[in-house]
Design a protein around this motif. Structure first.
Motif, short mmCIF file in Angstrom:
data_model
loop_
_atom_site.label_atom_id
_atom_site.label_comp_id
_atom_site.label_asym_id
_atom_site.label_seq_id
_atom_site.Cartn_x
_atom_site.Cartn_y
_atom_site.Cartn_z
N GLU A 121 0.83 -0.96 0.45
CA GLU A 121 -0.29 -0.05 -0.09
C GLU A 121 0.94 1.54 0.02
OE1 GLU A 121 -3.56 2.18 2.37
OE2 GLU A 121 -2.31 0.74 3.56
N ARG A 122 0.47 2.13 -0.84
CA ARG A 122 1.67 3.44 -1.16
C ARG A 122 -0.27 4.52 -0.43
NH1 ARG A 122 6.14 3.40 -3.59
NH2 ARG A 122 7.60 1.26 -3.77
N GLY A 168 -1.23 9.73 -2.48
CA GLY A 168 -0.48 9.67 -4.26
C GLY A 168 -0.04 11.30 -4.26
N CYS A 169 0.60 11.38 -5.39
CA CYS A 169 0.98 12.33 -6.14
C CYS A 169 -0.13 13.21 -7.00
CB CYS A 169 2.17 12.68 -5.97
SG CYS A 169 2.89 14.86 -7.58
N ASP A 170 -0.86 14.26 -6.51
CA ASP A 170 -1.96 14.74 -7.57
C ASP A 170 -1.73 15.19 -8.84
OD1 ASP A 170 -1.28 17.09 -6.02
OD2 ASP A 170 -3.30 17.47 -5.55
N GLY A 174 0.42 11.43 -10.59
CA GLY A 174 0.36 10.09 -9.59
C GLY A 174 1.46 9.06 -8.92
N SER A 175 2.73 9.76 -8.40
CA SER A 175 3.69 8.42 -8.01
C SER A 175 2.84 8.63 -6.74
CB SER A 175 4.24 9.45 -7.32
OG SER A 175 5.47 9.72 -9.14
N GLY A 176 3.12 7.37 -5.94
CA GLY A 176 2.00 6.64 -4.69
C GLY A 176 3.15 6.62 -3.92
N LEU A 191 5.81 11.90 0.34
CA LEU A 191 4.68 12.96 -0.63
C LEU A 191 5.84 14.31 -0.18
CD1 LEU A 191 2.93 12.94 -1.90
CD2 LEU A 191 0.77 12.93 -0.72
#
Length: 685
Positions: free
Chosen positions: A95-96, A99-101, A104-106, A113
């Motif tokens: 699980e990540r 998330g970067c909006d 999309g990187s988690g 983040l």
């Protein structure tokens, strides 16, 4: 994308007046203020350590109690905080949640983040107070500050080397363990660093993402580009503080410094040999594993070194792209051209810090160092003899195989070594190309001239580290070192007697073989050693060049003069370890020791009579042959022993060399003087 990130940041309405950081909660702003004021209101009642946040204090207290109340239900690992357990579970679930909006990187951690957002905004809120360099992560600032403080808090428990970052220590530990956790999925080659794997993959893909802005040449690695740029600027920013030599890379300077310190931090776990460079250790390990990872695509021949493959490829193309601007000689490699140019300039950039000798090639300096250390890393697998140079081992192995690959084109005589052939050719031509500028003496070989020049200069560059005695030749030092170590590498296969020098060993062998290559042209007597013949010839000429300064008695041999002087001084330096009896000559002690052992190793082949000394056997054999090699030049009377001839000559000369110290009466024989001394003793009674 940037607008979305900015909208996310606008939710933070509490702003720090000192650094401009923004927060969603006032409590976080209060905590941030404490980073500027240094305030730490929460104190531990066990060790008085203080903290900015109560939560941090609560976590700290668990270090005293050792309590870890939170356990993972998958792997049973335990934690002191529930948040650590929550984060740990994500390693099992994958699980990540953060998330970067923007892209999309988690991420598993919220802090990761936050740091990641800064790659989009370019924000670097953490500034160094020494050089004002800025960072997007506080941990990067902490690591950077160690450049200024010199702090290296992470220590290797194997070799005590220190590092600024824990990741550097983790990578370094693999040099000891040999661990290579990162594997290429194309060729299965393994690496100890992930970055090395990334670079290696480009070999398969052909990708070269780093381009030079001057010549558009492209590179697989950013470091290769950085180093390439110096070829345009000529810059060498890293200077050695010992010899002022300059380098393009800091790593080259670090490696170079070890030539001054002698440090060899990289050890082979198989044979314990040590190296100054990690790359040298990697290459050396292939000797044990037999690995040859570099293959020629033309003939499939394999090599343990990439540069060996590069050299080999030129044998297919026959290309020699590097030309000397002095003599137009061409070379396959730039390094060969660089070395060749030194023959024109006379430059010898590699200097020995022990004796100051200079060398054109670094490999020659490395070999030369071994004359000082006595190191011989190359061992023959047949007879275990050791050598300081691999080329000497190769030449030595031909003694066992009988191989002589180098033939003279004049007489077809063959040699094991090309240098021996080159020297031998001068016999046909009579050429002695190397002349001394002091006395004009000429030599066939340059090394003989180098040694000869030291007669004029008095230079003795080879020093013993035990007693500081110095020598003009390295092989004399090697022999001398054996007096300290007790080493006697030359063993007789007949009687197991051992010797420090090959020349002594060769002389000893003649005792068993009976070979006497040195013959007297007067009486045909033969000798095992040439110096014995020189001394013998004086019995015919009567020459006695060595005179005693006390009684003017003269001797044909310097060793006899030394022994004679002890009559005047009373010195008897050679003591028997069995009965403490002392002797003026070492030979007399050797003879005496045989009386304790009863040993008589020398047997007559005519009558089987045995003797404790070879000289006695030689004299005994004259009884069987009837030979009397010593003739009087006055009356032609002949004798078996030279000592008998000496006594006989006194009849003609009327010499009486033996004088009484009591009454000055003189005698021609020592035995007569001894009897005379007894008369003084009896008169006293």
């Amino acid at each position: 994308m940037i607008s979305k990130v900015q909208g996310h940041l606008d939710d933070r309405r509490f702003i720090c007046k000192e650094c401009g950081n923004r927060f969603r909660h006032k409590s976080n702003l209060v905590t941030d203020y404490r980073t500027h004021t240094g305030e730490k209101p929460f104190a531990c009642n066990k060790c008085e350590k203080r903290f900015k946040q109560s939560a941090t204090l609560a976590r700290h207290r668990l270090t005293h109690t050792g309590e870890k109340p939170f356990g993972c239900d998958v792997c049973e690992k335990r934690f002191s905080q529930s948040t650590n357990l929550t984060v740990h579970r994500r390693t099992h679930t994958g699980e990540r949640p953060f998330g970067c909006d923007g892209c999309g990187s988690g991420f598993r951690y919220k802090s990761n983040l936050v740091s990641h957002y800064r790659t989009h905004t370019g924000e670097k809120p953490f500034s160094c107070d020494k050089c004002e360099k800025r960072f997007s992560k506080s941990c990067n600032l902490v690591t950077h500050r160690r450049i200024h403080t010199g702090e290296k808090p992470f220590v290797c428990e194997k070799c005590e080397k220190k590092f600024k970052q824990s990741s550097e220590l983790t990578s370094h530990r693999r040099t000891h363990t040999g661990e290579k956790p990162f594997a290429c999925e194309k060729c299965e080659k393994r690496f100890s660093h992930a970055s090395s794997l990334v670079t290696h993959r480009r070999i398969h893909t052909g990708e070269k993402p780093f381009a030079c802005e001057k010549c558009e040449k492209r590179f697989r690695h950013s470091n290769s580009l950085a180093m390439h740029r110096f070829t345009h600027t000529g810059e060498k920013p890293f200077a050695c503080d010992k010899c002022e030599k300059k380098f393009k890379k800091s790593s080259e300077l670090t490696s170079h410094r070890r030539t001054h310190t002698g440090e060899k931090p990289f050890a082979c776990e198989k044979c314990e040999k040590r190296f100054s460079h990690a790359s040298s250790l990697v290459t050396h390990r292939r000797i044990h594993t037999g690995e040859k990872p570099f293959a020629c695509e033309k003939c499939e021949k394999r090599f343990s070194l990439s540069n060996s493959l590069a050299k080999h490829r030129l044998t297919h193309t026959r290309e020699k792209p590097f030309a000397c601007d002095k003599c137009e000689k061409k070379f396959k490699q730039s390094s060969e051209l660089t070395s060749h140019r030194r023959t024109h300039t006379g430059e010898k950039p590699f200097a020995c810090e022990k004796c100051g000798n200079g060398f054109r090639y670094k490999s020659n300096l490395v070999s030369h160092y071994r004359t000082h250390t006595g190191e011989k890393p190359f061992s023959c697998d047949k007879c275990e003899k050791r050598f300081s140079r691999s080329c000497n081992l190769v030449a030595h192995q031909r003694i066992h195989t009988g191989e002589k690959p180098f033939a003279c084109e004049k007489c077809e005589k063959r040699f094991r070594h090309p240098n021996s052939l080159a020297i031998y050719r001068h016999i046909h031509t009579g050429e002695k190309p190397f002349a001394c500028d002091k006395c004009e003496k000429r030599f066939r070989h340059s090394s003989n001239l180098v040694v000869h020049r030291r007669i004029h200069t008095g230079k003795k560059p080879f020093a013993c580290e035990k007693c500081e005695k110095r020598f003009s030749q390295s092989n004399n030092l090697i022999v001398h070192l054996r007096t300290h170590t007790g080493e006697k590498p030359f063993a007789c296969d007949k009687c197991e007697k051992r010797f420090r020098q090959r020349s002594h060993f060769d002389r000893h062998r003649r005792i068993h073989t009976g070979k006497k290559p040195f013959a007297c042209d007067k009486c045909e007597k033969r000798f095992i050693q040439s110096n014995n013949l020189i001394v013998h010839l004086r019995t015919h000429t009567g020459e006695k060049p060595f005179a005693c300064d006390k009684c003017e008695k003269r001797f044909s041999d310097a060793s006899n003069l030394v022994a004679h002087r002890r009559i005047h001084t009373g010195e008897k330096p050679f003591a028997c370890d069995k009965c403490e009896k002392r002797f003026r000559k070492s030979d007399h002690l050797k003879k005496h020791r045989l009386t304790h052992r009863g040993e008589k190793p020398f047997a007559c082949d005519k009558c089987e009579k045995r003797f404790s000394q070879s000289s006695n056997l030689v004299m005994h054999r004259l009884i069987h042959t009837g030979q009397k090699p010593y003739a009087c030049d006055k009356c032609e009377k002949r004798f078996r022993q030279s000592s008998t001839l000496v006594r006989h000559r006194r009849i003609h000369t009327r010499a009486k060399p033996f004088a009484c110290d009591k009454c000055e009466k003189r005698y021609s024989k020592r035995t007569s003087l001894v009897k005379h001394h007894q008369s003084h003793v009896e008169n006293k009674k």
